[in-house]
Design a protein around this motif. Structure first.
Motif, mmCIF file in Angstrom:
data_model
loop_
_atom_site.group_PDB
_atom_site.id
_atom_site.type_symbol
_atom_site.label_atom_id
_atom_site.label_comp_id
_atom_site.label_asym_id
_atom_site.label_seq_id
_atom_site.Cartn_x
_atom_site.Cartn_y
_atom_site.Cartn_z
ATOM 1 N N GLY A 86 0.802 -1.225 0.000
ATOM 2 C CA GLY A 86 0.000 0.000 0.000
ATOM 3 C C GLY A 86 0.829 1.266 0.000
ATOM 4 O O GLY A 86 0.316 2.339 -0.287
ATOM 5 N N GLY A 87 2.088 1.155 0.330
ATOM 6 C CA GLY A 87 2.955 2.329 0.374
ATOM 7 C C GLY A 87 2.957 2.956 1.759
ATOM 8 O O GLY A 87 2.100 2.680 2.589
ATOM 9 N N PRO A 88 3.933 3.834 2.012
ATOM 10 C CA PRO A 88 4.125 4.379 3.360
ATOM 11 C C PRO A 88 3.006 5.297 3.847
ATOM 12 O O PRO A 88 2.931 5.613 5.019
ATOM 13 N N ASP A 89 2.124 5.740 2.961
ATOM 14 C CA ASP A 89 1.041 6.640 3.381
ATOM 15 C C ASP A 89 -0.344 5.992 3.329
ATOM 16 O O ASP A 89 -1.355 6.681 3.430
ATOM 17 N N TRP A 90 -0.417 4.680 3.183
ATOM 18 C CA TRP A 90 -1.722 4.013 3.067
ATOM 19 C C TRP A 90 -2.592 4.262 4.286
ATOM 20 O O TRP A 90 -3.766 4.618 4.162
ATOM 21 N N CYS A 91 -2.051 4.082 5.479
ATOM 22 C CA CYS A 91 -2.845 4.249 6.704
ATOM 23 C C CYS A 91 -3.354 5.682 6.838
ATOM 24 O O CYS A 91 -4.517 5.897 7.180
ATOM 25 N N SER A 92 -2.510 6.660 6.556
ATOM 26 C CA SER A 92 -2.947 8.050 6.679
ATOM 27 C C SER A 92 -3.948 8.429 5.588
ATOM 28 O O SER A 92 -4.746 9.347 5.765
ATOM 29 N N THR A 93 -3.946 7.704 4.481
ATOM 30 C CA THR A 93 -4.891 7.972 3.401
ATOM 31 C C THR A 93 -6.267 7.387 3.690
ATOM 32 O O THR A 93 -7.287 8.010 3.367
ATOM 33 N N TYR A 94 -6.330 6.207 4.301
ATOM 34 C CA TYR A 94 -7.595 5.495 4.456
ATOM 35 C C TYR A 94 -8.139 5.434 5.880
ATOM 36 O O TYR A 94 -9.316 5.145 6.078
ATOM 37 N N ILE A 95 -7.312 5.686 6.892
ATOM 38 C CA ILE A 95 -7.752 5.520 8.273
ATOM 39 C C ILE A 95 -7.707 6.855 9.002
ATOM 40 O O ILE A 95 -6.666 7.506 9.065
ATOM 41 N N LYS A 96 -8.864 7.250 9.556
ATOM 42 C CA LYS A 96 -8.931 8.491 10.329
ATOM 43 C C LYS A 96 -8.477 8.250 11.763
ATOM 44 O O LYS A 96 -7.734 9.040 12.327
#
Length: 95
Positions: free
Chosen positions: A54-64
């Motif tokens: 998902g890449g290093p920013d996946w969590c910040s992109t999809y999870i609030k």
């Protein structure tokens, strides 16, 4: 098998965000799911094939936010005492 479950979680979160107008997901894991979800967040950002890619920013992109409920971060310290005390007399235990 483990990666199939993790891939399904990733797909479900991406689908939820896409179908809700880009609003990020709030995840509420409970008990052992807390530890499993922490593992998922590391896995999803790791490069494929060992991770979700998902890449290093996946969590910040999809999870609030992640609201952990009853996570066993300190283990289960009362488990052994409960096995050998009167607290556990209602259940089958090794005595």
């Amino acid at each position: 098998m483990r990666d199939q479950t993790l891939s399904r979680i990733k797909s479900n979160i991406e689908l939820m965000v896409a179908t809700n107008g880009g609003n990020k997901a709030v995840i509420i894991p409970h008990s052992m799911g807390v530890l499993y979800f922490l593992h998922f967040m590391k896995w999803v950002e790791a490069p494929a094939p060992t991770g979700g890619g998902g890449g290093p920013d996946w969590c910040s992109t999809y999870i609030k936010a992640v609201v952990n409920i009853g996570g066993p971060f300190l283990g289960v310290p009362k488990a052994i005492a409960g096995l050998f005390s009167a607290e556990a007399r209602d259940i089958a235990v090794a005595r």
